[in-house]
Write a protein that holds these residues in place. Structure first.
Motif, PDB file in Angstrom:
ATOM      1  N   ARG A  49      48.966  27.565  78.787  1.00  0.00           N
ATOM      2  CA  ARG A  49      47.968  28.534  78.335  1.00  0.00           C
ATOM      3  C   ARG A  49      48.469  29.937  78.587  1.00  0.00           C
ATOM      4  NH1 ARG A  49      41.866  27.488  80.043  1.00  0.00           N
ATOM      5  NH2 ARG A  49      41.759  29.367  78.768  1.00  0.00           N
ATOM      6  N   HIS A  50      48.039  30.847  77.722  1.00  0.00           N
ATOM      7  CA  HIS A  50      48.382  32.261  77.905  1.00  0.00           C
ATOM      8  C   HIS A  50      47.106  33.026  78.255  1.00  0.00           C
ATOM      9  CE1 HIS A  50      50.589  36.020  77.434  1.00  0.00           C
ATOM     10  NE2 HIS A  50      49.511  36.491  76.822  1.00  0.00           N
ATOM     11  N   PHE A  51      47.189  33.855  79.268  1.00  0.00           N
ATOM     12  CA  PHE A  51      46.063  34.661  79.705  1.00  0.00           C
ATOM     13  C   PHE A  51      46.395  36.145  79.511  1.00  0.00           C
ATOM     14  CE2 PHE A  51      45.908  30.708  82.002  1.00  0.00           C
ATOM     15  CZ  PHE A  51      44.568  30.360  81.986  1.00  0.00           C
ATOM     16  N   PRO A  52      45.457  36.944  79.007  1.00  0.00           N
ATOM     17  CA  PRO A  52      45.724  38.369  78.758  1.00  0.00           C
ATOM     18  C   PRO A  52      45.627  39.236  80.020  1.00  0.00           C
ATOM     19  CG  PRO A  52      43.498  37.842  78.086  1.00  0.00           C
ATOM     20  CD  PRO A  52      44.117  36.541  78.539  1.00  0.00           C
ATOM     21  N   PHE A  53      45.846  38.636  81.175  1.00  0.00           N
ATOM     22  CA  PHE A  53      45.816  39.382  82.440  1.00  0.00           C
ATOM     23  C   PHE A  53      46.769  38.693  83.420  1.00  0.00           C
ATOM     24  CE2 PHE A  53      42.164  36.520  82.100  1.00  0.00           C
ATOM     25  CZ  PHE A  53      42.361  35.675  83.189  1.00  0.00           C
ATOM     26  N   ASN A  54      46.985  39.290  84.604  1.00  0.00           N
ATOM     27  CA  ASN A  54      47.972  38.781  85.561  1.00  0.00           C
ATOM     28  C   ASN A  54      47.371  38.394  86.914  1.00  0.00           C
ATOM     29  OD1 ASN A  54      50.218  39.237  83.795  1.00  0.00           O
ATOM     30  ND2 ASN A  54      50.116  41.411  84.292  1.00  0.00           N
ATOM     31  N   ASP A  55      46.041  38.298  86.980  1.00  0.00           N
ATOM     32  CA  ASP A  55      45.387  37.948  88.233  1.00  0.00           C
ATOM     33  C   ASP A  55      45.560  36.452  88.488  1.00  0.00           C
ATOM     34  OD1 ASP A  55      43.649  37.334  90.332  1.00  0.00           O
ATOM     35  OD2 ASP A  55      42.215  38.883  89.749  1.00  0.00           O
ATOM     36  N   ARG A  56      46.499  36.081  89.400  1.00  0.00           N
ATOM     37  CA  ARG A  56      46.817  34.676  89.640  1.00  0.00           C
ATOM     38  C   ARG A  56      45.629  33.909  90.209  1.00  0.00           C
ATOM     39  NH1 ARG A  56      52.919  33.698  91.685  1.00  0.00           N
ATOM     40  NH2 ARG A  56      51.928  31.671  91.991  1.00  0.00           N
ATOM     41  N   ARG A  57      44.868  34.550  91.061  1.00  0.00           N
ATOM     42  CA  ARG A  57      43.724  33.864  91.655  1.00  0.00           C
ATOM     43  C   ARG A  57      42.720  33.479  90.572  1.00  0.00           C
ATOM     44  NH1 ARG A  57      40.908  36.768  96.629  1.00  0.00           N
ATOM     45  NH2 ARG A  57      43.068  36.569  97.320  1.00  0.00           N
ATOM     46  N   LYS A  58      42.443  34.396  89.673  1.00  0.00           N
ATOM     47  CA  LYS A  58      41.499  34.110  88.596  1.00  0.00           C
ATOM     48  C   LYS A  58      42.058  33.039  87.666  1.00  0.00           C
ATOM     49  CE  LYS A  58      39.476  37.655  86.833  1.00  0.00           C
ATOM     50  NZ  LYS A  58      39.206  38.876  86.029  1.00  0.00           N
ATOM     51  N   ILE A  59      43.364  33.100  87.391  1.00  0.00           N
ATOM     52  CA  ILE A  59      43.996  32.116  86.508  1.00  0.00           C
ATOM     53  C   ILE A  59      43.907  30.723  87.118  1.00  0.00           C
ATOM     54  CG2 ILE A  59      46.220  31.356  85.576  1.00  0.00           C
ATOM     55  CD1 ILE A  59      46.921  34.325  85.194  1.00  0.00           C
ATOM     56  N   LEU A  60      44.170  30.601  88.403  1.00  0.00           N
ATOM     57  CA  LEU A  60      44.110  29.289  89.064  1.00  0.00           C
ATOM     58  C   LEU A  60      42.711  28.685  88.984  1.00  0.00           C
ATOM     59  CD1 LEU A  60      46.342  29.896  92.222  1.00  0.00           C
ATOM     60  CD2 LEU A  60      46.832  28.388  90.288  1.00  0.00           C
ATOM     61  N   LYS A  61      41.692  29.522  89.148  1.00  0.00           N
ATOM     62  CA  LYS A  61      40.317  29.024  89.060  1.00  0.00           C
ATOM     63  C   LYS A  61      40.014  28.515  87.650  1.00  0.00           C
ATOM     64  CE  LYS A  61      38.288  31.821  92.761  1.00  0.00           C
ATOM     65  NZ  LYS A  61      37.283  32.867  93.105  1.00  0.00           N
ATOM     66  N   ILE A  62      40.487  29.246  86.636  1.00  0.00           N
ATOM     67  CA  ILE A  62      40.244  28.830  85.248  1.00  0.00           C
ATOM     68  C   ILE A  62      40.968  27.524  84.949  1.00  0.00           C
ATOM     69  CG2 ILE A  62      40.625  29.456  82.837  1.00  0.00           C
ATOM     70  CD1 ILE A  62      40.280  32.383  83.649  1.00  0.00           C
ATOM     71  N   VAL A  63      42.232  27.416  85.398  1.00  0.00           N
ATOM     72  CA  VAL A  63      43.017  26.209  85.155  1.00  0.00           C
ATOM     73  C   VAL A  63      42.359  25.001  85.814  1.00  0.00           C
ATOM     74  CG1 VAL A  63      45.199  25.070  85.680  1.00  0.00           C
ATOM     75  CG2 VAL A  63      45.212  27.414  84.830  1.00  0.00           C
ATOM     76  N   GLU A  64      41.943  25.163  87.069  1.00  0.00           N
ATOM     77  CA  GLU A  64      41.302  24.067  87.790  1.00  0.00           C
ATOM     78  C   GLU A  64      40.009  23.634  87.104  1.00  0.00           C
ATOM     79  OE1 GLU A  64      39.612  23.046  92.296  1.00  0.00           O
ATOM     80  OE2 GLU A  64      40.454  25.020  91.816  1.00  0.00           O
ATOM     81  N   SER A  65      39.206  24.595  86.679  1.00  0.00           N
ATOM     82  CA  SER A  65      37.959  24.280  85.983  1.00  0.00           C
ATOM     83  C   SER A  65      38.230  23.582  84.660  1.00  0.00           C
ATOM     84  CB  SER A  65      37.170  25.569  85.757  1.00  0.00           C
ATOM     85  OG  SER A  65      36.005  25.321  85.010  1.00  0.00           O
ATOM     86  N   ASP A  66      39.288  24.021  83.957  1.00  0.00           N
ATOM     87  CA  ASP A  66      39.643  23.429  82.668  1.00  0.00           C
ATOM     88  C   ASP A  66      40.061  21.970  82.833  1.00  0.00           C
ATOM     89  OD1 ASP A  66      40.246  23.426  79.883  1.00  0.00           O
ATOM     90  OD2 ASP A  66      42.362  23.607  80.394  1.00  0.00           O
ATOM     91  N   VAL A  67      40.843  21.687  83.884  1.00  0.00           N
ATOM     92  CA  VAL A  67      41.289  20.308  84.121  1.00  0.00           C
ATOM     93  C   VAL A  67      40.102  19.418  84.447  1.00  0.00           C
ATOM     94  CG1 VAL A  67      42.630  18.837  85.679  1.00  0.00           C
ATOM     95  CG2 VAL A  67      43.609  20.973  84.836  1.00  0.00           C
ATOM     96  N   LYS A  68      39.198  19.900  85.306  1.00  0.00           N
ATOM     97  CA  LYS A  68      38.045  19.092  85.709  1.00  0.00           C
ATOM     98  C   LYS A  68      37.082  18.833  84.554  1.00  0.00           C
ATOM     99  CE  LYS A  68      37.991  20.430  90.590  1.00  0.00           C
ATOM    100  NZ  LYS A  68      37.217  21.123  91.654  1.00  0.00           N
ATOM    101  N   SER A  69      37.036  19.751  83.591  1.00  0.00           N
ATOM    102  CA  SER A  69      36.082  19.620  82.483  1.00  0.00           C
ATOM    103  C   SER A  69      36.621  18.798  81.320  1.00  0.00           C
ATOM    104  CB  SER A  69      35.680  21.009  81.977  1.00  0.00           C
ATOM    105  OG  SER A  69      36.805  21.702  81.460  1.00  0.00           O
TER     106      SER A  69
END
Length: 349
Positions: A49-69
């Motif tokens: 996935r490509h994210f239009p920002f560089n905040d790793r903490r926020k990216i990790l939360k999105i990735v984890e939520s995406d996998v669980k969903s």
């Protein structure tokens, strides 16, 4: 440093890794310093996935939520790890997802790191300086396909054996079957480290926690040293005072023994009790005023004093004030006369 890299079934190879020089080369099998285990690509699924920002903490939360969903993954106990590829437009993230049961199955090896074959092959591609193209790696029962654009992965697939798209993955001086193992060892020199045994966190958070842990351990160690040193010092001081008292009694049997520290405290106490009063200030001023200086008036009270007098010139009055600098004396007023000056000096005692 010798690193052994192997698959869960035990097939592997030793590599000599020099992180400072950035080199990895095959080594003889035998003793090793660290053990890496590589999970086959067939035991994984992937997300890019490509994210239009560089905040790793926020990216990790999105990735984890995406996998669980994800419906077909939601009933599994999963572990996911990611590689980050920041660019001018944001961050591209390659995530490898594996079953927790596959991780538990290799824990008995007591490995230092559990890696993914997909990550290992990607490192091998980038190590050879290939930043654009489609690359494949043929295995006994499958083929791993990885597409890279400007050094960033854009697609990962595991297909049936015999499928080939693009260029075969190869590394100079490394045989075909050792390429994934070589790629896993590369994580120590390519700054692309992934470990399924460690909790995933943002780089800033991980560095902060590591620094905080080191600081805490340093403080504990320092406290222990100071506490131990303090107790040792007290014991030594007590022993020395006993020796001094014994010697004092031998030389002066009719005089009560008093240790030097007590004597010093008594001297300081007597000094503080004596103090300095206004009379002392006036006496000292009279001794140091020098030739040509006349004291016309002296006032003192509440720890402050003032002197009014005459002097041949300003330099003489300034010199007089300098001799009273222990009282923070300074000239506050001067009046020029025909035969000299009149001055006022103030200070504290």
């Amino acid at each position: 440093m010798i690193v052994r890299v192997e698959y869960p079934e035990g097939y592997g190879k030793n590599f000599e890794v020099n992180p400072l020089k950035g080199t990895v080369r095959c080594a003889d099998d035998g003793d090793y310093d660290r053990l890496f285990v590589v999970l086959p690509a067939e035991k994984s699924t992937f997300r890019i996935r490509h994210f239009p920002f560089n905040d790793r903490r926020k990216i990790l939360k999105i990735v984890e939520s995406d996998v669980k969903s994800t419906p077909f993954l939601s009933e599994e106990r999963l572990v996911c790890r990611s590689l980050f590829f920041p660019d001018g437009d944001g961050t591209t993230v390659l995530t490898v997802i594996v079953r927790e049961s596959d991780i538990d199955a290799v824990r008995e090896k007591e490995a230092d790191s559990i890696d993914s074959e997909v990550f290992a092959l990607l490192r091998a591609i980038l190590f050879e300086g290939k930043r654009d193209g489609d690359f494949y790696y043929q295995k006994k029962k499958s083929t791993v396909l990885i597409s890279v654009r400007r050094g960033v992965p854009v697609a990962v697939r595991v297909l049936a054996k015999g499928v080939s798209e693009g260029e075969p993955i190869s590394c100079s001086g490394i045989s075909h079957e050792l390429i994934p193992l070589f790629g896993s060892a590369l994580q120590l020199v390519r700054n692309l480290e992934v470990n399924f045994l460690k909790e995933e966190s943002s780089g800033v958070e991980g560095s902060f926690l590591k620094a905080a842990s080191l600081l805490f351990l340093s403080l504990v160690f320092l406290s222990a040293v100071l506490f131990g040193g303090s107790r040792l010092f007290k014991r030594e001081a007590k022993r020395i005072r006993k020796i001094e008292a014994s010697l004092f009694r031998e030389k002066f049997p009719d005089v009560p023994a008093v240790d030097p520290l007590t004597q010093l405290k008594g001297m300081l106490a007597s000094r503080e009790e004596k103090g300095i009063d206004a009379v002392d200030v006036l006496n000292i001023a009279g001794r140091v005023k020098g030739e040509g200086i006349s004291v016309l008036k002296f006032n003192a009270g509440d720890g402050r004093f003032s002197i009014e007098g005459k002097a041949p010139d300003i330099a003489s009055a300034t010199a007089f004030a300098g001799k009273l600098r222990r009282f923070n004396a300074e000239i506050t007023e001067t009046v020029t006369l025909k035969d000299g000056i009149r001055f006022r000096l103030e200070g504290r005692y």
